[in-house]
Motif scaffolding. Structure first.
Motif, PDB file in Angstrom:
ATOM      1  N   TYR A   1       0.853  -1.187   0.000  1.00  0.00           N
ATOM      2  CA  TYR A   1       0.000   0.000   0.000  1.00  0.00           C
ATOM      3  C   TYR A   1       0.886   1.234   0.000  1.00  0.00           C
ATOM      4  O   TYR A   1       2.110   1.130   0.038  1.00  0.00           O
ATOM      5  N   ARG A   2       0.302   2.399  -0.088  1.00  0.00           N
ATOM      6  CA  ARG A   2       1.016   3.664  -0.294  1.00  0.00           C
ATOM      7  C   ARG A   2       2.177   3.895   0.671  1.00  0.00           C
ATOM      8  O   ARG A   2       3.210   4.427   0.281  1.00  0.00           O
ATOM      9  N   HIS A   3       2.057   3.526   1.919  1.00  0.00           N
ATOM     10  CA  HIS A   3       3.095   3.803   2.918  1.00  0.00           C
ATOM     11  C   HIS A   3       4.090   2.659   3.088  1.00  0.00           C
ATOM     12  O   HIS A   3       4.868   2.649   4.030  1.00  0.00           O
ATOM     13  N   ASP A   4       4.078   1.725   2.179  1.00  0.00           N
ATOM     14  CA  ASP A   4       4.992   0.581   2.191  1.00  0.00           C
ATOM     15  C   ASP A   4       5.940   0.719   1.007  1.00  0.00           C
ATOM     16  O   ASP A   4       5.511   0.704  -0.133  1.00  0.00           O
ATOM     17  N   LYS A   5       7.232   0.868   1.291  1.00  0.00           N
ATOM     18  CA  LYS A   5       8.212   1.030   0.207  1.00  0.00           C
ATOM     19  C   LYS A   5       8.419  -0.258  -0.579  1.00  0.00           C
ATOM     20  O   LYS A   5       8.979  -0.232  -1.666  1.00  0.00           O
ATOM     21  N   GLY A   6       7.998  -1.385  -0.021  1.00  0.00           N
ATOM     22  CA  GLY A   6       8.179  -2.648  -0.736  1.00  0.00           C
ATOM     23  C   GLY A   6       9.647  -2.981  -0.893  1.00  0.00           C
ATOM     24  O   GLY A   6      10.464  -2.731  -0.014  1.00  0.00           O
TER      25      GLY A   6
ATOM     26  N   TRP B   1       3.692  18.193  -0.233  1.00  0.00           N
ATOM     27  CA  TRP B   1       3.625  18.420   1.214  1.00  0.00           C
ATOM     28  C   TRP B   1       2.366  17.759   1.733  1.00  0.00           C
ATOM     29  O   TRP B   1       1.273  18.023   1.221  1.00  0.00           O
ATOM     30  N   THR B   2       2.520  16.868   2.713  1.00  0.00           N
ATOM     31  CA  THR B   2       1.379  16.103   3.218  1.00  0.00           C
ATOM     32  C   THR B   2       1.090  16.455   4.673  1.00  0.00           C
ATOM     33  O   THR B   2       1.958  16.904   5.421  1.00  0.00           O
ATOM     34  N   ASP B   3      -0.159  16.224   5.065  1.00  0.00           N
ATOM     35  CA  ASP B   3      -0.590  16.459   6.441  1.00  0.00           C
ATOM     36  C   ASP B   3      -0.183  15.279   7.314  1.00  0.00           C
ATOM     37  O   ASP B   3      -0.126  14.133   6.839  1.00  0.00           O
ATOM     38  N   ASN B   4       0.088  15.561   8.567  1.00  0.00           N
ATOM     39  CA  ASN B   4       0.370  14.518   9.554  1.00  0.00           C
ATOM     40  C   ASN B   4      -0.505  14.741  10.778  1.00  0.00           C
ATOM     41  O   ASN B   4      -0.739  15.881  11.178  1.00  0.00           O
ATOM     42  N   GLU B   5      -0.975  13.635  11.348  1.00  0.00           N
ATOM     43  CA  GLU B   5      -1.630  13.694  12.645  1.00  0.00           C
ATOM     44  C   GLU B   5      -0.551  13.493  13.706  1.00  0.00           C
ATOM     45  O   GLU B   5       0.360  12.688  13.526  1.00  0.00           O
ATOM     46  N   VAL B   6      -0.668  14.229  14.797  1.00  0.00           N
ATOM     47  CA  VAL B   6       0.291  14.134  15.897  1.00  0.00           C
ATOM     48  C   VAL B   6      -0.394  13.436  17.064  1.00  0.00           C
ATOM     49  O   VAL B   6      -1.482  13.834  17.494  1.00  0.00           O
TER      50      VAL B   6
ATOM     51  N   GLU C   1       6.195  11.865  20.902  1.00  0.00           N
ATOM     52  CA  GLU C   1       5.195  12.070  19.863  1.00  0.00           C
ATOM     53  C   GLU C   1       5.380  11.061  18.737  1.00  0.00           C
ATOM     54  O   GLU C   1       6.483  10.561  18.522  1.00  0.00           O
ATOM     55  N   ALA C   2       4.298  10.838  18.008  1.00  0.00           N
ATOM     56  CA  ALA C   2       4.337  10.095  16.744  1.00  0.00           C
ATOM     57  C   ALA C   2       3.647  10.971  15.713  1.00  0.00           C
ATOM     58  O   ALA C   2       2.551  11.484  15.955  1.00  0.00           O
ATOM     59  N   HIS C   3       4.308  11.184  14.574  1.00  0.00           N
ATOM     60  CA  HIS C   3       3.750  11.972  13.466  1.00  0.00           C
ATOM     61  C   HIS C   3       3.376  10.992  12.358  1.00  0.00           C
ATOM     62  O   HIS C   3       4.250  10.314  11.817  1.00  0.00           O
ATOM     63  N   ILE C   4       2.099  10.928  12.031  1.00  0.00           N
ATOM     64  CA  ILE C   4       1.599   9.880  11.137  1.00  0.00           C
ATOM     65  C   ILE C   4       0.768  10.489  10.019  1.00  0.00           C
ATOM     66  O   ILE C   4      -0.089  11.347  10.266  1.00  0.00           O
ATOM     67  N   ASN C   5       1.000  10.022   8.785  1.00  0.00           N
ATOM     68  CA  ASN C   5       0.183  10.475   7.657  1.00  0.00           C
ATOM     69  C   ASN C   5      -1.294  10.240   7.963  1.00  0.00           C
ATOM     70  O   ASN C   5      -1.662   9.202   8.514  1.00  0.00           O
ATOM     71  N   VAL C   6      -2.134  11.180   7.565  1.00  0.00           N
ATOM     72  CA  VAL C   6      -3.556  11.109   7.899  1.00  0.00           C
ATOM     73  C   VAL C   6      -4.229   9.861   7.335  1.00  0.00           C
ATOM     74  O   VAL C   6      -5.237   9.402   7.886  1.00  0.00           O
TER      75      VAL C   6
ATOM     76  N   ASN D   1      -2.693   6.832   7.018  1.00  0.00           N
ATOM     77  CA  ASN D   1      -1.968   5.624   7.425  1.00  0.00           C
ATOM     78  C   ASN D   1      -2.675   4.984   8.628  1.00  0.00           C
ATOM     79  O   ASN D   1      -2.242   5.105   9.773  1.00  0.00           O
ATOM     80  N   GLU D   2      -3.776   4.322   8.338  1.00  0.00           N
ATOM     81  CA  GLU D   2      -4.613   3.723   9.397  1.00  0.00           C
ATOM     82  C   GLU D   2      -3.876   2.675  10.230  1.00  0.00           C
ATOM     83  O   GLU D   2      -4.033   2.644  11.454  1.00  0.00           O
ATOM     84  N   PRO D   3      -3.068   1.778   9.630  1.00  0.00           N
ATOM     85  CA  PRO D   3      -2.374   0.791  10.476  1.00  0.00           C
ATOM     86  C   PRO D   3      -1.476   1.435  11.535  1.00  0.00           C
ATOM     87  O   PRO D   3      -1.472   1.012  12.696  1.00  0.00           O
ATOM     88  N   SER D   4      -0.734   2.484  11.176  1.00  0.00           N
ATOM     89  CA  SER D   4       0.127   3.144  12.153  1.00  0.00           C
ATOM     90  C   SER D   4      -0.687   3.876  13.215  1.00  0.00           C
ATOM     91  O   SER D   4      -0.342   3.857  14.394  1.00  0.00           O
ATOM     92  N   LYS D   5      -1.770   4.521  12.801  1.00  0.00           N
ATOM     93  CA  LYS D   5      -2.618   5.207  13.781  1.00  0.00           C
ATOM     94  C   LYS D   5      -3.221   4.203  14.764  1.00  0.00           C
ATOM     95  O   LYS D   5      -3.266   4.465  15.971  1.00  0.00           O
ATOM     96  N   ASN D   6      -3.652   3.060  14.262  1.00  0.00           N
ATOM     97  CA  ASN D   6      -4.221   2.040  15.147  1.00  0.00           C
ATOM     98  C   ASN D   6      -3.186   1.518  16.138  1.00  0.00           C
ATOM     99  O   ASN D   6      -3.493   1.307  17.311  1.00  0.00           O
TER     100      ASN D   6
END
Length: 191
Positions: free
Chosen positions: A39-44, A173-178, A138-143, A145-150
């Motif tokens: 998925y998008r946040h996986d560099k593979g 430039w992307t948003d991050n949830e803190v 803190e953890a800064h997570i792409n809005v 990126n549900e697996p990381s937020k969970n």
């Protein structure tokens, strides 16, 4: 500031410690055995051609210097059989009156779905609040990126805010949830 031996942790299934020059082969295998991006946040799969012995020696030396300078604590995540499964880090954002850090992590995608990320981060956060004497992490997570937020929420982190256009990724430039945890939060959920 901290002796490297003070930064060796273990869990039921994992060893967590700074990478050493002896880890090169296992470290390469972890990257070389990755599955294609899921998925998008996986560099593979990642091209590791430039990671010869000299490059790796320099990489390890840099990690040791970051730790020595109390800048960033970078940990290798290993199964008890020695297999490298990922990395985690704690970046010191401010000491003095704040004692404030930021955490990051990744697991090679061939090891996803086994609870290793939770197990590793649970131990790292616990140890860094205690051993590194941090008050807040803190953890800064792409809005999106549900697996990381969970994972972060399961560890007891609380949502604080969304920082708009916070990090340059994916050619924009992307948003991050803190999210944050500190010594006044309920401590990390025990299993």
């Amino acid at each position: 500031m901290y002796n490297l031996k003070d930064l060796h942790f273990s869990t039921e299934r994992l060893y967590i410690r700074p990478i050493t020059v002896n880890d090169r082969q296992g470290w390469l295998e972890g990257f070389n055995n990755r599955h294609p991006s899921q998925y998008r946040h996986d560099k593979g799969k990642v091209n590791m051609d430039e990671c010869d012995k000299d490059w790796f020696f320099s990489y390890v030396k840099n990690i040791q210097n970051l730790i020595k300078n109390d800048d960033t604590y970078i940990f290798g995540l290993f199964l008890k059989n020695g297999q490298h499964i990922g990395m985690a880090d704690i970046k010191i954002l401010s000491r003095s009156d704040f004692q404030w850090g930021e955490c990051g992590y990744f697991l090679h995608n061939q090891f996803w779905g086994n609870g290793y990320a939770y197990e590793a981060m649970h131990k790292i956060i616990e140890q860094c609040l205690d051993t590194l004497q941090l008050h807040r992490i803190e953890a800064h997570i792409n809005v999106d990126n549900e697996p990381s937020k969970n994972l972060i929420k399961k560890l007891g982190f609380k949502y604080e805010c969304t920082r708009e256009k916070f990090i340059y990724e994916f050619d924009e430039w992307t948003d991050n949830e803190v999210y944050f945890i500190n010594l006044h939060n309920e401590r990390i959920i025990e299993e």
